[in-house]
Design a protein around this motif. Structure first.
Motif, PDB file in Angstrom:
ATOM      1  N   LYS A 158       0.830  -1.208   0.000  1.00 13.33           N
ATOM      2  CA  LYS A 158       0.000   0.000   0.000  1.00 13.33           C
ATOM      3  C   LYS A 158       0.863   1.256   0.000  1.00 13.33           C
ATOM      4  N   THR A 164      -3.883  -3.475  -3.818  1.00  9.66           N
ATOM      5  CA  THR A 164      -3.823  -4.548  -2.827  1.00  9.66           C
ATOM      6  C   THR A 164      -5.153  -5.292  -2.754  1.00  9.66           C
ATOM      7  N   ASN A 180      -5.339  -1.354   4.658  1.00 12.41           N
ATOM      8  CA  ASN A 180      -4.290  -1.572   3.659  1.00 12.41           C
ATOM      9  C   ASN A 180      -4.726  -2.435   2.486  1.00 12.41           C
ATOM     10  N   ASP A 182      -7.253  -2.814  -0.641  1.00 14.10           N
ATOM     11  CA  ASP A 182      -8.202  -2.093  -1.499  1.00 14.10           C
ATOM     12  C   ASP A 182      -9.468  -2.895  -1.741  1.00 14.10           C
TER      13      ASP A 182
END
Length: 221
Positions: A158, A164, A180, A182
Motif C-alpha cells: 500500500k 492490494t 491496507n 483495497d
C-alpha cells in the motif's frame, strides 16, 4: 508428539462402533455428499456477496496489467499453494491472455534466506521492496486474514502504491479492518476447508473477469 484430539467432529464414521463395511461406506458417502452441498451453498453465497467487488477489482487489475503491471501473490501453508495456483492461472491460463504473475513463496532459497536473516514476518514485504513498482498488484491469501507476514506485506504494498487485494475467511480479520487492502474478499465460514474451496472459485472468477476487461468486454455474465 501428536495430540490425541478426536477427529470425530470431522469424520464421525471413523469413531463409530459400527464395523460393517457397507454401513461405513454409506456413512462415508453421506458425509462427502453433505460436505459437497455445504461447499456449493457457501460458494454461491460468496460469489453473490462479492460480485460487485469482483467487477471493480478486476477493472482495476486490468488497468494495471494494461500499463505493464505485474501481480505478486503470497500466503502461508495451504494458502501458499492456493496463491501459487492463482499466479499460475494468470500467467499460464487455459485460454485468453497470459499475464505476468508470480508467487512470492516459489523461490525456497529467497524465502528461507529472508526468514533466517531478517525474520519470517518480512519474507514477503522484502520481496515486494526489491521487485515491485507502482503499477503492480499484491494479492494475499489467508483463512484468518491476520497473519503477520501477510499484513506487513500488504502495508508495504500500500505504501508503494500497489493495488492490494486480500482473500480471507471468518470475519476478514485485519485484512478487512486495517485499511491496507483495497479489495477484501471475505468467505464467511468457520471451516478452513470450506473457506479455501470458496477462495479458489473467487480467484477463478476474478481471473475470468480480468480477461473480459482486457478483451474489451464488461465481464462474465
Amino acid at each position: 508428539m501428536m495430540g490425541t484430539e478426536s477427529t470425530g467432529f470431522l469424520y464421525p464414521f471413523l469413531d463409530a462402533e459400527e464395523r460393517n463395511a457397507d454401513a461405513l461406506l454409506a456413512d462415508l458417502a453421506a458425509s462427502a455428499q453433505a460436505k459437497a452441498r455445504e461447499s456449493a451453498a457457501l460458494q454461491r453465497a460468496t460469489l453473490e456477496e462479492c460480485a460487485e467487488q469482483i467487477t471493480a477489482a478486476a477493472a482495476a487489475m486490468a488497468e494495471r496489467f494494461a500499463r505493464g503491471g505485474r501481480m505478486y501473490t503470497f500466503g502461508n501453508g495451504g494458502s501458499s499453494t492456493d496463491a501459487a495456483t492463482l499466479a499460475d492461472l494468470f500467467s499460464r491460463p487455459p485460454h485468453g491472455r497470459p499475464l505476468p504473475a508470480w508467487s512470492l513463496a516459489a523461490n525456497q532459497a529467497v524465502l528461507t534466506a529472508l526468514g533466517n536473516d531478517v525474520g519470517f514476518d518480512l519474507v514477503f514485504s522484502r520481496q515486494l521492496i526489491a521487485h515491485s513498482g507502482q503499477a503492480d498488484i499484491a494479492v494475499a491469501l489467508s483463512t484468518s486474514g491476520n497473519s503477520e507476514d501477510l499484513t506487513v506485506a500488504l502495508a508495504e504494498a500500500k505504501r508503494r502504491g500497489l493495488l492490494t487485494i486480500g482473500f480471507a475467511g471468518y470475519d476478514g480479520g485485519r485484512f478487512a479492518t486495517d485499511g491496507n487492502v483495497d479489495f477484501c474478499f471475505v468467505v464467511r465460514s468457520q471451516s478452513v476447508h470450506r473457506i479455501q474451496e470458496s477462495q479458489a472459485l473467487l480467484g477463478y472468477q476474478l481471473w475470468a473477469t480480468v480477461q473480459q476487461h482486457l478483451a474489451g468486454g464488461e465481464g462474465p455474465r
